[in-house]
Motif scaffolding. Sequence first.
Motif, PDB file in Angstrom:
ATOM      1  N   ILE A   1      26.525 -29.960  28.853  1.00 11.57           N
ATOM      2  CA  ILE A   1      27.062 -29.283  30.040  1.00 11.57           C
ATOM      3  C   ILE A   1      28.537 -29.654  30.221  1.00 11.57           C
ATOM      4  O   ILE A   1      29.388 -28.796  30.477  1.00 11.57           O
ATOM      5  CB  ILE A   1      26.260 -29.660  31.296  1.00 11.57           C
ATOM      6  CG1 ILE A   1      24.849 -29.072  31.220  1.00 11.57           C
ATOM      7  CG2 ILE A   1      26.964 -29.160  32.567  1.00 11.57           C
ATOM      8  CD1 ILE A   1      23.909 -29.581  32.297  1.00 11.57           C
ATOM      9  N   VAL A   2      28.833 -30.935  30.069  1.00 16.33           N
ATOM     10  CA  VAL A   2      30.217 -31.406  30.187  1.00 16.33           C
ATOM     11  C   VAL A   2      31.081 -30.736  29.120  1.00 16.33           C
ATOM     12  O   VAL A   2      32.209 -30.294  29.394  1.00 16.33           O
ATOM     13  CB  VAL A   2      30.274 -32.942  30.058  1.00 16.33           C
ATOM     14  CG1 VAL A   2      31.717 -33.416  29.977  1.00 16.33           C
ATOM     15  CG2 VAL A   2      29.575 -33.600  31.235  1.00 16.33           C
ATOM     16  N   GLY A   3      30.559 -30.646  27.894  1.00 15.04           N
ATOM     17  CA  GLY A   3      31.307 -30.003  26.815  1.00 15.04           C
ATOM     18  C   GLY A   3      31.604 -28.548  27.104  1.00 15.04           C
ATOM     19  O   GLY A   3      32.704 -28.056  26.845  1.00 15.04           O
ATOM     20  N   GLU A   4      30.627 -27.847  27.659  1.00 14.71           N
ATOM     21  CA  GLU A   4      30.839 -26.442  28.018  1.00 14.71           C
ATOM     22  C   GLU A   4      31.896 -26.307  29.104  1.00 14.71           C
ATOM     23  O   GLU A   4      32.741 -25.398  29.056  1.00 14.71           O
ATOM     24  CB  GLU A   4      29.512 -25.838  28.484  1.00 14.71           C
ATOM     25  CG  GLU A   4      28.490 -25.651  27.361  1.00 14.71           C
ATOM     26  CD  GLU A   4      27.106 -25.299  27.873  1.00 14.71           C
ATOM     27  OE1 GLU A   4      26.981 -25.070  29.104  1.00 14.71           O
ATOM     28  OE2 GLU A   4      26.161 -25.262  27.078  1.00 14.71           O
TER      29      GLU A   4
ATOM     30  N   GLU B   1      37.174 -25.929  32.891  1.00 19.84           N
ATOM     31  CA  GLU B   1      36.767 -26.353  34.235  1.00 19.84           C
ATOM     32  C   GLU B   1      37.007 -27.849  34.438  1.00 19.84           C
ATOM     33  O   GLU B   1      37.187 -28.311  35.558  1.00 19.84           O
ATOM     34  CB  GLU B   1      35.288 -26.013  34.461  1.00 19.84           C
ATOM     35  CG  GLU B   1      35.010 -24.516  34.457  1.00 19.84           C
ATOM     36  CD  GLU B   1      33.521 -24.203  34.538  1.00 19.84           C
ATOM     37  OE1 GLU B   1      32.739 -25.137  34.796  1.00 19.84           O
ATOM     38  OE2 GLU B   1      33.145 -23.032  34.353  1.00 19.84           O
ATOM     39  N   ILE B   2      36.946 -28.606  33.352  1.00 24.22           N
ATOM     40  CA  ILE B   2      37.321 -30.017  33.372  1.00 24.22           C
ATOM     41  C   ILE B   2      38.249 -30.262  32.192  1.00 24.22           C
ATOM     42  O   ILE B   2      38.391 -29.404  31.311  1.00 24.22           O
ATOM     43  CB  ILE B   2      36.096 -30.959  33.301  1.00 24.22           C
ATOM     44  CG1 ILE B   2      35.368 -30.782  31.962  1.00 24.22           C
ATOM     45  CG2 ILE B   2      35.160 -30.757  34.478  1.00 24.22           C
ATOM     46  CD1 ILE B   2      34.307 -31.831  31.707  1.00 24.22           C
ATOM     47  N   PHE B   3      38.839 -31.465  32.140  1.00 25.87           N
ATOM     48  CA  PHE B   3      39.816 -31.743  31.102  1.00 25.87           C
ATOM     49  C   PHE B   3      39.481 -33.057  30.401  1.00 25.87           C
ATOM     50  O   PHE B   3      38.484 -33.706  30.703  1.00 25.87           O
ATOM     51  CB  PHE B   3      41.220 -31.742  31.714  1.00 25.87           C
ATOM     52  CG  PHE B   3      41.503 -30.467  32.431  1.00 25.87           C
ATOM     53  CD1 PHE B   3      41.762 -29.302  31.728  1.00 25.87           C
ATOM     54  CD2 PHE B   3      41.433 -30.396  33.814  1.00 25.87           C
ATOM     55  CE1 PHE B   3      41.971 -28.099  32.389  1.00 25.87           C
ATOM     56  CE2 PHE B   3      41.642 -29.209  34.482  1.00 25.87           C
ATOM     57  CZ  PHE B   3      41.915 -28.049  33.770  1.00 25.87           C
ATOM     58  N   LEU B   4      40.310 -33.429  29.451  1.00 29.49           N
ATOM     59  CA  LEU B   4      39.995 -34.553  28.575  1.00 29.49           C
ATOM     60  C   LEU B   4      39.589 -35.819  29.318  1.00 29.49           C
ATOM     61  O   LEU B   4      38.615 -36.475  28.933  1.00 29.49           O
ATOM     62  CB  LEU B   4      41.185 -34.838  27.655  1.00 29.49           C
ATOM     63  CG  LEU B   4      40.953 -35.923  26.615  1.00 29.49           C
ATOM     64  CD1 LEU B   4      39.846 -35.529  25.644  1.00 29.49           C
ATOM     65  CD2 LEU B   4      42.239 -36.208  25.856  1.00 29.49           C
TER      66      LEU B   4
END
Length: 794
Positions: free
Chosen positions: A624-627, A633-636
């Motif tokens: 989910i985080v990877g997607e 939607e999120i970053f490194l």
Amino acid sequence: MSRNVDFNKFLVFDGAMGTMLQACGMKAGELSERYNIEKPEVIEKIHRAYIDAGADVITTNTFGANRYKLNDTGLNLNDVITRAVEVATKAAKDKLVALDVGPLGQLMEPYGSLSFEEAYEAFKEQVLAGALAGADIIIIETMSDIYEAKAAILAARENSNLPIICTMTFQEDGRTLTGTDPLTMVNILQNLGIAALGINCSLGPKEMMPLVHEVLKYSRIPVIVQPNAGLPKMAGSETIFEITPEMFAAYGRQMAEAGVRILGGCCGTTPEHIRELKNALIGLKPVKTHIERITAASSSTCTVTLGGEVKIIGERINPTGKKKLKEALMKDDMDYILREAVDQKDNGAHILDVNVGIPEMDEETVMVRAIKEIQGIVNLPLQIDSVKPKVIEAGVRVCNGRPIINSVNGEDKVMETIFPIVKKYGCLVVALTLDDGGIPKTAEERLKIAEKIIKRAGEYGIPKEDIIVDCLVLTASAQQKEVKETIRAVRLVKEKLGVMTTLGVSNVSFGLPARSLLNRTFLAAALSAGLDAPIMNPMDADMRDTVRAFNVLWNHDKDSKEYINAYADSKAKPENNDNKTNKDLKKIIIDGLKEEVKETVREFLKEFKALEIVDNYLIPALDIVGEKYEKGEIFLPQLILSAETVKNAFEVIKEDIMKNSSHDRAINKGNIVIATVKGDIHDIGKNIAKILLENYGFQVYDLGKDVPTEKIVGKVKEVKAPLVGLSALMTTTVQSMEETIKALKLHCPDCVVMAGGAVLNENYANMIGADFYVKDARDSVKVAEMVINGVKKN
């Protein structure tokens, strides 16, 4: 003796150093900084070529001259930098010399081990050496982490009097590696007292143009752009750049006509590119751009602009009247604070107020720790809240972004103390309408104090858009007559001064029953008077509803999109969640709550087998985080933090497996060898890949950086790895990667090779024989999963 720099005219910097050193015979893997000591005549020749081409500024050969990159090379940092400046000065004659300061090559906290203070000290060494040697300018360049850029800027400002230029490097998605967008970069950097800011490396001039226009839209200081000569490609065994000098110059002229003042080249550019660029500027004069002046706070990846749509400042990280938070602070329970931060974000807060002031504690130490922890898991801007100037300065110094200081007031002593901090660190500041006489009773008197504060701020060079006026909320239970005056004061401040406003809304209801009713009614009145950013509890649904409704009625929420999104399904039945703990564990991983996950997994182990938790909860949460990462939607930072959270979960699970032999398989999905190839000392990308791969259940053998081919081949044979990952950042070391791939194909024919790094693209990777090209760490996980499942090639 350094020379003055005129930033009101065009300045042309030089082009690439590495490209020119290769042309002069530098072999793959050679350390360019060594040439300063051993072959200074080669460096001087390159500098002279750029001067002859018309460059106004030449850059010292010190991009990697820091304590981390020179470690184990036998080179002395001071000697390398001093000699570099001397050689450049000799070649420059009457032209300017810029001390080149590149990234340290380390991951910074919270997703790495390098602290802000350690980064500062490393940059300080470089600055002191370069300034003492006689540099005219400091250029901090190719930064991908704005936190690292801030550390470098402060080191330069506090240890020299030289003008500072800072450039960041952006990816094709319009963000830096760590997720900073152009507006956020400008909002943070231009307020740190530098002379110019801009973009360099990674992209060619065509790809940079949209980013350049975005920077020019907001930057009040001169803008610098140094593109690559396009993206590198392979021609046989040779690296080439497709942008010709003429094409490069044409783009440079377009940038100058748009408002760019300082131009130069990065990877692949030569003296011919600079000569054509210089000629293209003949007859042009610097263009004055029309800047959007905004009131905006930033985290490293998010900028919140006040005005128009109402923005919520979350009030819950403040011990006043909060027994549980006080207890958490006393027990050093940072998890409680992090949970408050996450919950407020989830419930609509745009900015978080952070106050840790209780008499029994070292407030400065706790504030610094709280800020570092919070900004590690929540990408919202922060409001640093304290009555102690030392605490405020310590907090804003380590804040990764552009925070708000809460607060200053109309007392002369307070303004004399707080405004220098505001100016030095480029913060916004809340202005309380009180002075030595306390809080005035009338709206007109509060307006006068606001006027006084704004005028005094201007004397410190702080513009009024950096001030947010708080007309102060008094309690209806004790000062009922004055409640209405606060509303009047907000209206007067907006009408007469045109600045942004804030209020601590819930103060109005202290001592009365049904507080939420009073709070939301007062909030509605204040919003209609011009309140921009209420400090409130975002967990209060009634308050939140009032803000959403107001944004619709005042035409801030266009087409009622946010309102509809929030309430369209309000009549639907709540989702039946039979296993709440499952949902909680996934959210803990997504939120990156590294300590909380341990206890949660221990609770899970009472109900589930260890490997069931891995297969059904941990890996799906990481997916989910990877997607979210792939969708932007999120970053490194959030990606790595979630991976580290899973790592903590794995530690608990491995302990359980050691105790319980009934499990029929280990967690290890397969062995992977990774390395940065011979001659390349950059390993940030590789380190990120390692974190993700390990937390997806792979056994990763990290051989480090500057690794000889035979060592890589030997390790692959030893551990029978089905997959090897190779990294290279420098164009000069792609040849080493190609040689390593050939050796692997010869000696380990069943091993699949994935290759990545800033200088590679898919065509490039295919040409040197890699089976897979990985553009980032997330891609490496996908390739690993495919290889383990039997896929050998694209």
